[in-house]
Design a protein around this motif. Structure first.
Motif, mmCIF file in Angstrom:
data_model
loop_
_atom_site.group_PDB
_atom_site.id
_atom_site.type_symbol
_atom_site.label_atom_id
_atom_site.label_comp_id
_atom_site.label_asym_id
_atom_site.label_seq_id
_atom_site.Cartn_x
_atom_site.Cartn_y
_atom_site.Cartn_z
ATOM 1 N N VAL A 300 4.157 28.238 53.831
ATOM 2 C CA VAL A 300 3.871 29.625 53.445
ATOM 3 C C VAL A 300 3.752 30.496 54.694
ATOM 4 O O VAL A 300 4.337 31.588 54.776
ATOM 5 C CB VAL A 300 2.571 29.695 52.616
ATOM 6 C CG1 VAL A 300 2.245 31.151 52.279
ATOM 7 C CG2 VAL A 300 2.713 28.875 51.339
ATOM 8 N N ALA A 301 3.004 29.995 55.687
ATOM 9 C CA ALA A 301 2.857 30.738 56.938
ATOM 10 C C ALA A 301 4.190 30.885 57.650
ATOM 11 O O ALA A 301 4.476 31.922 58.261
ATOM 12 C CB ALA A 301 1.854 30.024 57.843
ATOM 13 N N SER A 302 5.017 29.854 57.564
ATOM 14 C CA SER A 302 6.317 29.872 58.214
ATOM 15 C C SER A 302 7.207 30.964 57.639
ATOM 16 O O SER A 302 7.878 31.703 58.379
ATOM 17 C CB SER A 302 7.001 28.513 58.060
ATOM 18 O OG SER A 302 8.265 28.494 58.685
ATOM 19 N N TRP A 303 7.203 31.099 56.322
ATOM 20 C CA TRP A 303 8.024 32.139 55.696
ATOM 21 C C TRP A 303 7.484 33.523 56.010
ATOM 22 O O TRP A 303 8.250 34.475 56.188
ATOM 23 C CB TRP A 303 8.112 31.916 54.185
ATOM 24 C CG TRP A 303 9.078 30.854 53.803
ATOM 25 C CD1 TRP A 303 8.808 29.674 53.177
ATOM 26 C CD2 TRP A 303 10.493 30.852 54.044
ATOM 27 N NE1 TRP A 303 9.957 28.932 53.022
ATOM 28 C CE2 TRP A 303 11.009 29.639 53.541
ATOM 29 C CE3 TRP A 303 11.363 31.752 54.642
ATOM 30 C CZ2 TRP A 303 12.353 29.304 53.614
ATOM 31 C CZ3 TRP A 303 12.714 31.434 54.725
ATOM 32 C CH2 TRP A 303 13.195 30.222 54.204
ATOM 33 N N PHE A 304 6.158 33.663 56.097
ATOM 34 C CA PHE A 304 5.605 34.960 56.484
ATOM 35 C C PHE A 304 6.037 35.324 57.902
ATOM 36 O O PHE A 304 6.415 36.470 58.179
ATOM 37 C CB PHE A 304 4.084 34.960 56.400
ATOM 38 C CG PHE A 304 3.470 36.181 57.017
ATOM 39 C CD1 PHE A 304 3.632 37.435 56.434
ATOM 40 C CD2 PHE A 304 2.750 36.095 58.202
ATOM 41 C CE1 PHE A 304 3.091 38.575 57.015
ATOM 42 C CE2 PHE A 304 2.214 37.235 58.795
ATOM 43 C CZ PHE A 304 2.379 38.468 58.195
ATOM 44 N N ALA A 305 5.986 34.366 58.809
ATOM 45 C CA ALA A 305 6.400 34.620 60.191
ATOM 46 C C ALA A 305 7.864 35.037 60.251
ATOM 47 O O ALA A 305 8.249 35.937 61.003
ATOM 48 C CB ALA A 305 6.162 33.370 61.046
ATOM 49 N N SER A 306 8.694 34.385 59.451
ATOM 50 C CA SER A 306 10.109 34.723 59.410
ATOM 51 C C SER A 306 10.320 36.140 58.879
ATOM 52 O O SER A 306 11.105 36.923 59.433
ATOM 53 C CB SER A 306 10.866 33.718 58.530
ATOM 54 O OG SER A 306 12.245 34.006 58.499
#
Length: 486
Positions: A300-306
């Motif tokens: 979830v955090a990874s997609w937000f960062a992207s």
């Protein structure tokens, strides 16, 4: 100068605050690549469709991009203006194709950010159900992350870099922990060098494999977009080379470990049968339930960062296009406190809200429709933009006085351009791998970026006197012009 000091908003090039260094640029580029999201969702697809040679394919991909980076870095040292790759096209080929490239660039990054909100919503809902025991409609998650994107988009760019940096460090650390544990335990059959062998890398299904591995490096060329915000211009060169090498090493090692977990034959079978659970199953088996729970949060955090990384790139493209007459001038407005192109940022955020609402109104699926259909054009747009820039670099240096640098750039850029053309062809030939569809949808997705390029050129021809990319005086930057007018 007094007027500027009392105005809250000034028309200027996006952010003249020289606050970014090499680590900040690395955070933005790696965040756009979304390492955890890519490993968990795309790597199994590459293994299932292309085979175990995916491990070596990451290295080959990095070599091609390093060839491109030679000319990219050389060009960035000579064209030090905000605008990224489309400014290269302006300098190398001309104003009209440069405008076409600008529209490809802004559409690529804008769609990548908007589409990723769908993936975020799906994985956020999965995490909330598994970890917290409640379910939230996907549109709430999607609109929520779009709002958060908008808030961060108008904050100082270094604040964004700090947030992205924290997420990325944890992402990479966890991926390496799982990979090292699997290799240490020997996996299903023990570590094997077969995934690096040429016969596996360049086998019969290599087209599908390379279509995925090139997508893994999406956004590395965005370092040039921040040329007006770096403290040292050499940071762009350092970040470009470092991010290619770092991502290649990370993806290759983690993919090798994932294949080791199942064995060479078992990995292909598992990836073809159920790619969505392949990494989670390996993590559960070799590391434990706690690691699976961590990855449910990290993805979830990874997609937000992207999303945030692509949004920042989009805002800067929009602002620069506003300054060049390719978009409304008001997009090129920065706020003094943060130095960010806030009107461009808000505009992209508003568009994101509209698209999410439209997909929800027509009962679209957040992953299969919003994410897949929204972001797949970007998978073509980025290598297309790189190909155009590669051709422009060749043209630019061909006109220069013969020198060792000129020769090296011409050779490396020529090789890179040929490889990028082959990659675009491979992506289009395997477009169903990304869209999970057949028929007209694939034709539309495949053609969209090419149509935008041609449309941008047509628009530039119709408005010949109104679109003015900064090619008239290559010795000066837009920022210098704005300071002088101020």
């Amino acid at each position: 100068m007094a007027a500027i000091e009392h105005n809250a908003e000034i028309p200027a090039q996006p952010s003249r605050r020289k606050t970014l260094g090499t680590p900040h640029l690395l955070f933005f580029v790696v965040a756009a690549a979304a390492p955890v999201g890519f490993v968990l969702s795309a790597v199994p697809l590459a293994i299932g469709r292309g085979g175990i040679g995916t491990v070596g394919a990451f290295i080959v991909t990095a070599v091609v991009l390093l060839l491109f980076a030679v000319g990219f870095v050389a060009m960035a040292q000579r064209v030090q203006r905000v605008g990224g790759l489309y400014e290269f096209v302006v300098e190398g080929i001309g104003r009209v194709p440069g405008v076409g490239a600008a529209y490809v660039a802004v559409a690529t990054y804008a769609l990548a950010a908007i589409g990723a909100t769908g993936a975020f919503a799906v994985f956020a809902d999965i995490a909330s159900q598994d970890l917290l025991g409640f379910e939230v409609p996907w549109i709430v998650w999607a609109l929520g992350v779009a709002a958060l994107m908008g808030v961060f988009g108008i904050l100082r760019i270094e604040a964004n870099a700090k947030i992205l940096g924290a997420i990325i460090v944890v992402e990479i650390a966890m991926l390496l922990v799982v990979a090292c544990v699997i290799v240490w335990q020997g996996g299903a059959e023990g570590p094997s060098i077969a995934p690096w062998q040429p016969k596996e890398v360049f086998g019969g299904h290599s087209g599908a494999m390379f279509a995925v591995t090139f997508a893994a490096f999406a956004g590395f060329e965005a370092t040039a977009i921040y040329s007006n915000e770096v403290k040292n211009k050499r940071s762009i060169a350092r970040a470009t080379y470092l991010v290619i090498v770092a991502l290649a090493a990370l993806y290759s090692f983690v993919t090798w470990a994932l294949i080791t977990a199942y064995g060479n034959i078992g990995a292909v079978s598992a990836a073809a049968t159920d790619p969505t659970t392949m990494f989670f199953t390996a993590t559960q088996t070799y590391v434990g339930t706690w690691a699976v729970k961590v990855f449910e949060v990290l993805i979830v955090a990874s997609w937000f960062a992207s999303i945030l990384a692509f949004h920042n790139a989009t805002a800067r493209y929009l602002a620069t296009m506003g300054s060049n007459g390719m978009a409304p001038k008001w997009l090129n407005t920065t706020r003094q406190k943060s130095g960010t192109p806030w009107k461009a940022s808000v505009s992209h955020t508003a568009l994101t809200f509209v698209v999410i609402a439209a997909f929800a109104f027509f009962n679209g699926d957040p992953y299969l429709d919003l994410y897949i259909l929204g972001s797949t054009p970007a998978i073509i747009g980025i290598p297309l933009l790189e190909l155009l820039a590669g051709i422009a670099i060749i043209c630019y240096f061909y006109r220069r006085t013969p020198s060792r640098t000129r020769t090296v750039v011409l050779v490396t850029s020529g090789l890179a351009a040929a490889c990028l053309a082959a990659v675009i062809a491979a992506i289009i030939a395997n477009i169903e791998l990304f869209t999970a569809r057949t028929g007209a949808a694939n034709v539309i997705v495949s053609a969209l970026m090419f149509l935008l390029f041609l449309g941008g050129m047509a628009w530039a021809l119709l408005r010949r006197d109104h679109t003015t990319p900064h090619s008239a005086d290559p010795r000066s930057s837009p920022d210098q012009h704005n300071q002088e007018s101020s």
